[in-house]
Motif scaffolding. Structure first.
Motif, mmCIF file in Angstrom:
data_model
loop_
_atom_site.group_PDB
_atom_site.id
_atom_site.type_symbol
_atom_site.label_atom_id
_atom_site.label_comp_id
_atom_site.label_asym_id
_atom_site.label_seq_id
_atom_site.Cartn_x
_atom_site.Cartn_y
_atom_site.Cartn_z
ATOM 1 N N LEU A 189 5.827 -5.946 8.883
ATOM 2 C CA LEU A 189 5.041 -7.075 8.415
ATOM 3 C C LEU A 189 3.984 -6.538 7.462
ATOM 4 N N VAL A 190 3.947 -7.084 6.256
ATOM 5 C CA VAL A 190 3.023 -6.602 5.228
ATOM 6 C C VAL A 190 2.215 -7.774 4.686
ATOM 7 N N GLU A 191 1.077 -7.460 4.100
ATOM 8 C CA GLU A 191 0.250 -8.506 3.501
ATOM 9 C C GLU A 191 -0.413 -7.990 2.231
ATOM 10 N N GLU A 192 -0.724 -8.918 1.348
ATOM 11 C CA GLU A 192 -1.485 -8.581 0.155
ATOM 12 C C GLU A 192 -2.969 -8.671 0.463
ATOM 13 N N VAL A 193 -3.709 -7.666 0.007
ATOM 14 C CA VAL A 193 -5.158 -7.648 0.180
ATOM 15 C C VAL A 193 -5.785 -7.519 -1.209
ATOM 16 N N PRO A 194 -7.071 -7.785 -1.347
ATOM 17 C CA PRO A 194 -7.720 -7.553 -2.641
ATOM 18 C C PRO A 194 -7.519 -6.109 -3.084
ATOM 19 N N TRP A 195 -7.305 -5.909 -4.378
ATOM 20 C CA TRP A 195 -7.042 -4.565 -4.897
ATOM 21 C C TRP A 195 -8.138 -3.582 -4.499
ATOM 22 N N GLU A 196 -9.375 -4.031 -4.491
ATOM 23 C CA GLU A 196 -10.472 -3.109 -4.179
ATOM 24 C C GLU A 196 -10.456 -2.665 -2.716
ATOM 25 N N VAL A 209 -0.500 1.791 1.971
ATOM 26 C CA VAL A 209 -0.100 0.922 0.867
ATOM 27 C C VAL A 209 1.397 1.078 0.596
ATOM 28 N N CYS A 210 2.087 -0.056 0.372
ATOM 29 C CA CYS A 210 3.529 -0.064 0.166
ATOM 30 C C CYS A 210 3.878 -0.416 -1.272
ATOM 31 N N ASP A 211 4.962 0.172 -1.745
ATOM 32 C CA ASP A 211 5.610 -0.260 -2.975
ATOM 33 C C ASP A 211 6.965 -0.819 -2.581
ATOM 34 N N ILE A 219 10.985 -1.563 1.052
ATOM 35 C CA ILE A 219 9.885 -0.646 0.809
ATOM 36 C C ILE A 219 10.430 0.649 0.224
ATOM 37 N N THR A 220 9.865 1.053 -0.899
ATOM 38 C CA THR A 220 10.322 2.263 -1.580
ATOM 39 C C THR A 220 9.337 3.414 -1.480
ATOM 40 N N ASP A 221 8.108 3.126 -1.064
ATOM 41 C CA ASP A 221 7.100 4.187 -0.985
ATOM 42 C C ASP A 221 5.950 3.691 -0.118
ATOM 43 N N VAL A 222 5.375 4.597 0.656
ATOM 44 C CA VAL A 222 4.197 4.293 1.465
ATOM 45 C C VAL A 222 3.199 5.428 1.285
ATOM 46 N N VAL A 223 1.963 5.075 0.986
ATOM 47 C CA VAL A 223 0.908 6.072 0.807
ATOM 48 C C VAL A 223 -0.270 5.678 1.682
ATOM 49 N N GLU A 224 -0.767 6.623 2.469
ATOM 50 C CA GLU A 224 -1.872 6.345 3.384
ATOM 51 C C GLU A 224 -3.212 6.471 2.672
ATOM 52 N N LYS A 225 -3.954 5.362 2.618
ATOM 53 C CA LYS A 225 -5.309 5.320 2.071
ATOM 54 C C LYS A 225 -5.423 6.049 0.723
ATOM 55 N N PRO A 226 -4.645 5.636 -0.276
ATOM 56 C CA PRO A 226 -4.665 6.327 -1.574
ATOM 57 C C PRO A 226 -5.921 5.997 -2.373
ATOM 58 N N LEU A 270 -0.160 -4.284 -1.602
ATOM 59 C CA LEU A 270 0.646 -4.687 -0.455
ATOM 60 C C LEU A 270 0.500 -3.621 0.630
ATOM 61 N N VAL A 271 0.042 -4.021 1.807
ATOM 62 C CA VAL A 271 -0.297 -3.030 2.824
ATOM 63 C C VAL A 271 0.392 -3.334 4.156
ATOM 64 N N MET A 272 0.557 -2.298 4.951
ATOM 65 C CA MET A 272 1.102 -2.447 6.293
ATOM 66 C C MET A 272 0.050 -3.091 7.196
ATOM 67 N N THR A 273 0.523 -3.914 8.147
ATOM 68 C CA THR A 273 -0.405 -4.673 8.976
ATOM 69 C C THR A 273 -0.564 -4.142 10.392
ATOM 70 N N GLY A 274 0.326 -3.304 10.857
ATOM 71 C CA GLY A 274 0.226 -2.836 12.234
ATOM 72 C C GLY A 274 1.277 -3.416 13.152
ATOM 73 N N PHE A 275 2.314 -4.088 12.584
ATOM 74 C CA PHE A 275 3.461 -4.539 13.384
ATOM 75 C C PHE A 275 4.734 -4.128 12.673
ATOM 76 N N TYR A 276 5.631 -3.476 13.421
ATOM 77 C CA TYR A 276 6.831 -2.881 12.851
ATOM 78 C C TYR A 276 7.994 -3.025 13.837
ATOM 79 N N THR A 277 9.211 -2.919 13.315
ATOM 80 C CA THR A 277 10.368 -2.627 14.152
ATOM 81 C C THR A 277 11.043 -1.380 13.578
#
Length: 255
Positions: free
Chosen positions: A129-136, A143-145, A152-159, A166-173
């Motif tokens: 589950l992902v959500e859009e947040v303000p860019w700042e 962060v997901c691409d 999802i093609t790429d995930v970077v932690e706190k870049p 588009l960011v991960m929310t804390g719920f996954y399968t």
């Protein structure tokens, strides 16, 4: 499907609320954060809970015992707060099929069932589950691409320079393949074994990870003001801005 809940964190940013209890036992609208998590897992059809505990684990174990709403609970212990991938590995021996994962400091009122349905019906390698947040704000999160197919093609932690908002929310399968990836993770610049790095390894190995956009709200209860925000949303108070999500800085397995 089993449900893994990461609840080992100390909750230093939630002080003074966590001076005498672990983060998961902080009450939001009259019940602990973990109760909200467990209720959501029950509603999604979980048949067993695996709860990763650490800081003041006795408070959690004594409160919930060995079952919740008919779901057996197995506890695993993260002895050192070394990151979410490290926390998840403590549950490995108890999970042998597709499973749900929730960070135990999040409260949702969102389309979690869409993530579970994608895993069950399409046999995805993983779904988030992902959500859009303000860019700042994006640099606070994983962060997901994504590509044109919503994968999802790429995930970077706190870049420092987020590739998207588009960011991960804390719920996954996940399938159990995530455990192998977690074993390969090396410590990040923060000295932690990051779940986002394990996810990136899955992607590099050719696994497909589907991004399900959030419909609703969630709050990452990382600071006292986040608890107030969550309580307002649960009570339907219009003055609370659901789009702000949460602080994004609290991580259930490492803080």
């Amino acid at each position: 499907m089993k449900a893994v809940v990461l609840a080992a964190g100390e909750g230093t940013r939630l002080r003074p609320l966590t001076e005498d209890k672990p983060k998961g036992m902080v009450e939001v609208d009259g019940k602990p954060i973990l109760t909200h998590c467990f209720e959501q897992m029950a509603a999604l059809g979980a048949d067993e809970l695996v709860v990763v505990v650490g800081y003041m684990k006795e408070a959690i174990i004594s409160h919930y015992g060995d079952e919740f709403a008919g779901m057996p609970i197995t506890y695993t212990h993260q002895r050192e707060q070394d990151g979410l991938a490290h926390a998840l590995l403590t549950a490995e021996e108890h999970v042998d099929d597709d499973f749900m994962l929730m960070l135990g400091d999040n409260i949702f009122d969102a389309n979690l069932e869409d993530v579970v349905r994608r895993q069950r019906e399409d046999r995805a390698d993983a779904a988030f589950l992902v959500e859009e947040v303000p860019w700042e704000d994006a640099s606070r999160y994983g962060v997901c691409d994504t590509n044109d197919y919503g994968e999802i093609t790429d995930v970077v932690e706190k870049p420092e320079d987020p590739p998207s908002n588009l960011v991960m929310t804390g719920f996954y399968t996940f399938t159990p393949a995530i455990f192998h990836a977690c074993h390969l993770v090396q410590p990040s610049n923060r000295g932690e074994y990051e779940l986002s790095e394990a996810v990136d390894l899955l992607i590099q190995s050719g696994r497909t990870i589907d991004a399900i956009r959030m419909d609703g709200w969630r709050v990452d209860v990382g600071y006292p003001e986040d608890r107030e925000k969550a309580e307002g949303l649960l009570r339907g108070e219009d003055a609370v801005d659901a789009s702000e999500g949460g602080s994004g800085e609290a991580t259930a397995g490492s803080e």
